[in-house]
Design an enzyme around this catalytic site. Structure first.
Site, PDB file in Angstrom:
ATOM      1  N   LYS A 136       0.834  -1.215   0.000  1.00 24.38           N
ATOM      2  CA  LYS A 136       0.000   0.000   0.000  1.00 24.38           C
ATOM      3  C   LYS A 136       0.863   1.259   0.000  1.00 24.38           C
ATOM      4  O   LYS A 136       0.482   2.284   0.532  1.00 24.38           O
ATOM      5  CB  LYS A 136      -0.903   0.018   1.239  1.00 24.38           C
ATOM      6  N   CYS A 137       1.992   1.181  -0.614  1.00 24.73           N
ATOM      7  CA  CYS A 137       2.969   2.266  -0.628  1.00 24.73           C
ATOM      8  C   CYS A 137       2.992   2.917  -2.012  1.00 24.73           C
ATOM      9  O   CYS A 137       2.698   2.265  -3.019  1.00 24.73           O
ATOM     10  CB  CYS A 137       4.346   1.685  -0.286  1.00 24.73           C
ATOM     11  N   GLY A 138       3.376   4.176  -2.069  1.00 22.34           N
ATOM     12  CA  GLY A 138       3.511   4.851  -3.357  1.00 22.34           C
ATOM     13  C   GLY A 138       4.559   4.206  -4.252  1.00 22.34           C
ATOM     14  O   GLY A 138       4.508   4.333  -5.469  1.00 22.34           O
ATOM     15  N   TYR A 139       5.509   3.491  -3.649  1.00 21.71           N
ATOM     16  CA  TYR A 139       6.559   2.827  -4.422  1.00 21.71           C
ATOM     17  C   TYR A 139       6.185   1.404  -4.856  1.00 21.71           C
ATOM     18  O   TYR A 139       6.962   0.747  -5.545  1.00 21.71           O
ATOM     19  CB  TYR A 139       7.860   2.777  -3.617  1.00 21.71           C
ATOM     20  N   THR A 140       5.004   0.936  -4.476  1.00 21.10           N
ATOM     21  CA  THR A 140       4.590  -0.430  -4.805  1.00 21.10           C
ATOM     22  C   THR A 140       4.637  -0.682  -6.310  1.00 21.10           C
ATOM     23  O   THR A 140       4.939  -1.800  -6.743  1.00 21.10           O
ATOM     24  CB  THR A 140       3.177  -0.709  -4.249  1.00 21.10           C
TER      25      THR A 140
END
Length: 170
Positions: free
Chosen positions: A34-38
């Site tokens: 659930k991260c922007g970097y996913t």
């Protein structure tokens, strides 16, 4: 201590020894779904597919330590990565990468004097937390075929930017 002395668990709780990766180039990273970097999973998978036959192994360790961005069980996370991003590399059991409960592998990785990309001055938070801490999800490490931690990449350093370093070690 050698990187090959560490063990960790698969999502089914079966133990894995780093010994099985001797002679391989390793891309090791902590992740969250659930991260922007996913979205980096797509490019990491592309690197894996391109260089796996040349000796690259990718080791994905979910960690819920950064704003609870890796919710769910380890099996759910692995399934998500396979379904959404088509990952063929293995996602391992969820671990801590910082603090007293940090997995020994990440304690080891954090202390190695790898070349850090991008080269930036440590922030106040880094200095307070300890320079060897993991800053966020998708901190990536490249390990050469002899088990030396050679490079450390910040979360914002993209897998595409890492390709030249992988080529150098392959």
């Amino acid at each position: 201590m050698s990187i090959y002395k560490f063990e960790f668990k698969k999502v089914n709780q079966q133990s894995v020894s780093m010994e099985q990766y001797k002679g391989k180039v390793l891309l090791i990273f902590n992740s969250a779904t659930k991260c922007g970097y996913t979205k980096q999973y797509d490019a990491i998978e592309a690197l894996y597919e391109k260089y796996h036959d040349k000796g690259l192994e990718v080791l994905d360790f979910p960690s819920n330590q950064f704003m609870n961005q890796a919710p769910g069980s380890s099996k759910e996370i692995a399934s998500f990565c396979q379904m959404k991003f088509g990952t063929k590399f293995e996602t391992f059991d969820k671990i801590d990468v910082n603090g007293k409960q940090a997995h020994p592998l990440f304690k080891f990785l954090r202390t190695k004097k790898a070349v850090d990309y991008p080269k930036t001055k440590p922030s106040l938070i880094d200095r307070l937390r300890g320079i060897d801490s993991i800053k966020w999800n998708f901190t990536k490490f490249l390990v050469d075929r002899n088990g030396n931690v050679v490079y450390r990449f910040s979360p914002s350093f993209t897998p595409e930017e890492m390709e030249r370093f992988i080529k150098e070690l392959i």
